[in-house]
Design a protein around this motif. Sequence first.
Motif, short mmCIF file in Angstrom:
data_model
loop_
_atom_site.label_atom_id
_atom_site.label_comp_id
_atom_site.label_asym_id
_atom_site.label_seq_id
_atom_site.Cartn_x
_atom_site.Cartn_y
_atom_site.Cartn_z
N HIS A 242 -2.80 -7.66 6.41
CA HIS A 242 -2.59 -7.79 4.98
C HIS A 242 -1.11 -7.78 4.84
O HIS A 242 -0.22 -7.02 5.56
N ALA A 244 1.64 -6.90 1.54
CA ALA A 244 1.62 -6.06 0.07
C ALA A 244 0.93 -7.02 -0.85
O ALA A 244 0.07 -7.15 -0.88
N ARG A 245 1.94 -7.31 -1.90
CA ARG A 245 1.43 -7.99 -3.00
C ARG A 245 1.94 -9.66 -2.57
O ARG A 245 2.87 -10.07 -2.65
N ARG A 268 5.69 -9.29 -1.78
CA ARG A 268 6.53 -8.33 -2.44
C ARG A 268 5.90 -6.88 -2.29
O ARG A 268 4.70 -6.91 -2.18
N HIS A 269 6.82 -5.95 -2.55
CA HIS A 269 6.14 -4.55 -2.67
C HIS A 269 5.14 -4.60 -4.02
O HIS A 269 5.41 -5.40 -4.80
N TYR A 270 4.19 -3.65 -4.01
CA TYR A 270 3.26 -3.60 -5.43
C TYR A 270 4.37 -3.39 -6.36
O TYR A 270 3.69 -3.82 -7.50
N SER A 271 5.41 -3.08 -6.43
CA SER A 271 6.23 -2.46 -7.76
C SER A 271 6.77 -3.80 -7.98
O SER A 271 7.47 -4.11 -9.03
N SER A 294 -2.43 -12.50 -2.43
CA SER A 294 -2.94 -11.86 -1.38
C SER A 294 -4.49 -12.18 -1.50
O SER A 294 -5.10 -11.93 -2.71
N ASN A 321 -10.40 -8.74 -1.43
CA ASN A 321 -10.37 -8.59 -2.81
C ASN A 321 -10.59 -9.75 -3.75
O ASN A 321 -10.53 -9.84 -5.00
#
Length: 374
Positions: A242, A244-245, A268-271, A294, A321
């Motif tokens: 997995h 992240a984003r 990228r980070h979820y932020s 993702s 997802n």
Amino acid sequence: MPHSLTARLILMLSLVLPAGVPDPATALQTSAGRVSIAPVASGLTEPWGLAFLPGGEAGGGALVTERDGRLLLLRDGRATPVAGLPEVAASGQGGLLDVMVPRDFAQTREVFLSFAQPQAGGAGTALAVGRLSQDGGRLEDLRVIFEMTGGNSGGRHFGSRIVEAPDGTIFLTIGDRGDGMLAQVLSRHNGSVLRLNRDGSVPADNPFVDVAGARPEIWSYGHRNPQGAALDLQGNLWIHEHGARGGDEVNRIRRGANYGWPVISYGRHYSGGRIGEGTEKPGMEQPAFYWDPSIAPSGMLFYSGRLWPEWRGDIFVGSLNSDLVIRLDGETVREAERWDSPETTRVRDIREAPDGSIWFLSVGEGAIYRMTPG
């Protein structure tokens, strides 16, 4: 377990497998023609791992784990609980996770389980082995042969797929446990693929055996959360993990290699913030393929071609997802096909049965399904 609760559990499990007239199969058009998706078992709670026992059309039965801590034996139209399991920390993403039946099961009757083991301050990924009793009702002489260093109270990223190597050693994937930078630290097991002997000892030819301060079980590192692992038809280990984003990766695993997390990533980070230093860095491996956005991949198989010769060597992956099963071309390692149906809801594991049919676990449906031609 109280007697009344045991009785209720057995009654519930006796209803798991379809009986009498089976539910109608779903027809799905694919590049190899029409396939049929039929239910094998239903009424499951968070199914996580699936492994076949030798003998017969779909093996001498199959074992399936439920994350809350149950192991079920599917055989002869029934599902029954297997006793003798380790204590698991069933919280967050942790619990009873993968199951692996080695090639010599007919002689040893050994079964390997990965799970979140309670530890001081939280939980960590562990590996246990026991012998399945002749009646299939119990794991005997269960012993924990490995547990990771420094588990924590976070409930994320246990990894936990188990693969038997061609030489009989065992690969075990471990996620970063939510602490990304530890995936770059060889003194910790976080974010690594391990290689162990069958008894949990360390093979003498592991890459970091003679490196001061390194954990000698580590085979590769720099991983985020590998929830799929399988051997290709030549016996090479591959995983997917997995991001992240975005930035879910498919990687061919090489001895001693660093796969970059969290220094490099295609996500990228979820932020929305940038991860690390970019997408490349000398000394760090590039993925064979990555997804952005993702798909949250889980489960992995390389297909033998037994029922569908045109898919020989191709890679099958479930999605948590996007409610999909995805086929990657085995030569180019690029997406070739996406399948979605009412059954492909949060696909956690996907396996080839001894007869060449493809089975998958649907968390969303709480069920196991079987794909066959027609």
